[in-house]
Write an enzyme that holds these catalytic residues in place. Structure first.
Site, PDB file in Angstrom:
ATOM      1  N   TYR A   1     -18.396 -26.667 -41.126  1.00  6.74           N
ATOM      2  CA  TYR A   1     -18.667 -25.985 -42.399  1.00  6.74           C
ATOM      3  C   TYR A   1     -20.114 -26.174 -42.840  1.00  6.74           C
ATOM      4  O   TYR A   1     -20.736 -25.232 -43.345  1.00  6.74           O
ATOM      5  CB  TYR A   1     -17.688 -26.432 -43.481  1.00  6.74           C
ATOM      6  CG  TYR A   1     -16.268 -26.027 -43.179  1.00  6.74           C
ATOM      7  CD1 TYR A   1     -15.952 -24.705 -42.873  1.00  6.74           C
ATOM      8  CD2 TYR A   1     -15.234 -26.956 -43.176  1.00  6.74           C
ATOM      9  CE1 TYR A   1     -14.655 -24.324 -42.570  1.00  6.74           C
ATOM     10  CE2 TYR A   1     -13.931 -26.586 -42.882  1.00  6.74           C
ATOM     11  CZ  TYR A   1     -13.650 -25.270 -42.580  1.00  6.74           C
ATOM     12  OH  TYR A   1     -12.364 -24.896 -42.279  1.00  6.74           O
TER      13      TYR A   1
ATOM     14  N   HIS B   1     -14.271 -22.072 -28.762  1.00  7.64           N
ATOM     15  CA  HIS B   1     -14.496 -20.709 -28.264  1.00  7.64           C
ATOM     16  C   HIS B   1     -15.091 -19.809 -29.343  1.00  7.64           C
ATOM     17  O   HIS B   1     -15.109 -18.585 -29.186  1.00  7.64           O
ATOM     18  CB  HIS B   1     -13.185 -20.086 -27.762  1.00  7.64           C
ATOM     19  CG  HIS B   1     -12.650 -20.706 -26.512  1.00  7.64           C
ATOM     20  ND1 HIS B   1     -13.212 -20.512 -25.271  1.00  7.64           N
ATOM     21  CD2 HIS B   1     -11.599 -21.548 -26.313  1.00  7.64           C
ATOM     22  CE1 HIS B   1     -12.531 -21.193 -24.363  1.00  7.64           C
ATOM     23  NE2 HIS B   1     -11.551 -21.828 -24.972  1.00  7.64           N
TER      24      HIS B   1
ATOM     25  N   GLU C   1     -14.004 -34.960 -39.568  1.00 11.46           N
ATOM     26  CA  GLU C   1     -15.447 -34.878 -39.341  1.00 11.46           C
ATOM     27  C   GLU C   1     -15.874 -33.617 -38.592  1.00 11.46           C
ATOM     28  O   GLU C   1     -16.929 -33.046 -38.881  1.00 11.46           O
ATOM     29  CB  GLU C   1     -15.932 -36.138 -38.621  1.00 11.46           C
ATOM     30  CG  GLU C   1     -15.768 -37.385 -39.481  1.00 11.46           C
ATOM     31  CD  GLU C   1     -16.045 -38.680 -38.735  1.00 11.46           C
ATOM     32  OE1 GLU C   1     -16.403 -38.622 -37.531  1.00 11.46           O
ATOM     33  OE2 GLU C   1     -15.894 -39.739 -39.363  1.00 11.46           O
TER      34      GLU C   1
ATOM     35  N   LYS D   1     -22.651 -26.558 -40.843  1.00 13.51           N
ATOM     36  CA  LYS D   1     -23.416 -25.688 -39.941  1.00 13.51           C
ATOM     37  C   LYS D   1     -23.348 -24.229 -40.399  1.00 13.51           C
ATOM     38  O   LYS D   1     -24.301 -23.464 -40.227  1.00 13.51           O
ATOM     39  CB  LYS D   1     -22.854 -25.828 -38.521  1.00 13.51           C
ATOM     40  CG  LYS D   1     -23.555 -25.002 -37.471  1.00 13.51           C
ATOM     41  CD  LYS D   1     -22.933 -25.262 -36.109  1.00 13.51           C
ATOM     42  CE  LYS D   1     -23.398 -24.232 -35.104  1.00 13.51           C
ATOM     43  NZ  LYS D   1     -22.682 -24.347 -33.842  1.00 13.51           N
TER      44      LYS D   1
ATOM     45  N   LEU E   1     -13.835 -19.277 -32.310  1.00 11.78           N
ATOM     46  CA  LEU E   1     -12.817 -18.602 -33.113  1.00 11.78           C
ATOM     47  C   LEU E   1     -12.894 -18.988 -34.585  1.00 11.78           C
ATOM     48  O   LEU E   1     -12.622 -18.163 -35.466  1.00 11.78           O
ATOM     49  CB  LEU E   1     -11.421 -18.881 -32.552  1.00 11.78           C
ATOM     50  CG  LEU E   1     -11.203 -18.437 -31.099  1.00 11.78           C
ATOM     51  CD1 LEU E   1      -9.776 -18.727 -30.665  1.00 11.78           C
ATOM     52  CD2 LEU E   1     -11.542 -16.967 -30.919  1.00 11.78           C
ATOM     53  N   GLY E   2     -13.268 -20.225 -34.867  1.00 10.66           N
ATOM     54  CA  GLY E   2     -13.436 -20.654 -36.255  1.00 10.66           C
ATOM     55  C   GLY E   2     -14.482 -19.807 -36.958  1.00 10.66           C
ATOM     56  O   GLY E   2     -14.312 -19.411 -38.116  1.00 10.66           O
TER      57      GLY E   2
END
Length: 172
Positions: A142, A105, A136, A144, A107-108
């Site tokens: 990260y 969603h 993975e 990206k 959120l990361g």
């Protein structure tokens, strides 16, 4: 769909503890022995340890809410709270934990952007983190987001030595 963040305080300890155990267990239980998971969870997320982390002026935690429900959190460290000696110009993202039901969603990205905002407010030139070499999905995320691998260090899951990749991003 509303996304909100709130800085954690010592009053949030129980919620933080439950969220930490749930998200860590859900993410890593399939790839680790029950004994090592139990040992790690009891060590990393016991009440005394989390109280110490919440009281450290060089660490900050932020909850993220999705449609008014707690979905995860980020923990950032500066100065001597960093888990590796990276210097005064760096900020560590020690944890980005999101409940399984709230993944995918964005959120990361919100939590990562919060960490970057804090780093820039404090004039940090770099942000960095450690991520398990077998995680993975996180590594791809990260990369990206502009992180590159700069090294590795040992991480102990109970009595098992594992390798965390050190990934960093230059901000300034």
């Amino acid at each position: 769909m509303s996304v909100k963040m709130k800085k954690c305080s010592r009053e949030d300890l129980q919620t933080l503890q439950q969220l930490s155990i749930e998200t860590f267990n859900d993410t890593f239980k399939e790839q680790n022995s029950p004994e090592n998971m139990k040992a790690y969870l009891e060590s990393a997320f016991n009440t005394e340890q989390l109280e110490k982390e919440l009281s450290n002026m060089s660490s900050q935690f932020f909850f993220i809410y999705f449609d008014h429900e707690i979905a995860g959190y980020v923990k950032v460290n500066i100065d001597d709270a960093q888990s590796e000696e990276m210097g005064a110009e760096s900020l560590e993202i020690e944890r980005i934990y999101i409940k399984n039901s709230f993944q995918k969603h964005g959120l990361g990205k919100h939590l990562l952007n919060k960490a970057i905002e804090i780093a820039l407010e404090r004039n940090k030139k770099n942000i960095w983190l450690g991520v398990w070499e077998k995680n993975e999905n996180a590594i791809a995320f990260y990369k990206k987001m502009g992180f590159v691998q700069t090294g590795a260090h040992s991480f102990y899951m109970g009595d098992e030595e594992q390798t965390d990749l050190i990934m960093a991003k230059t901000l300034i």
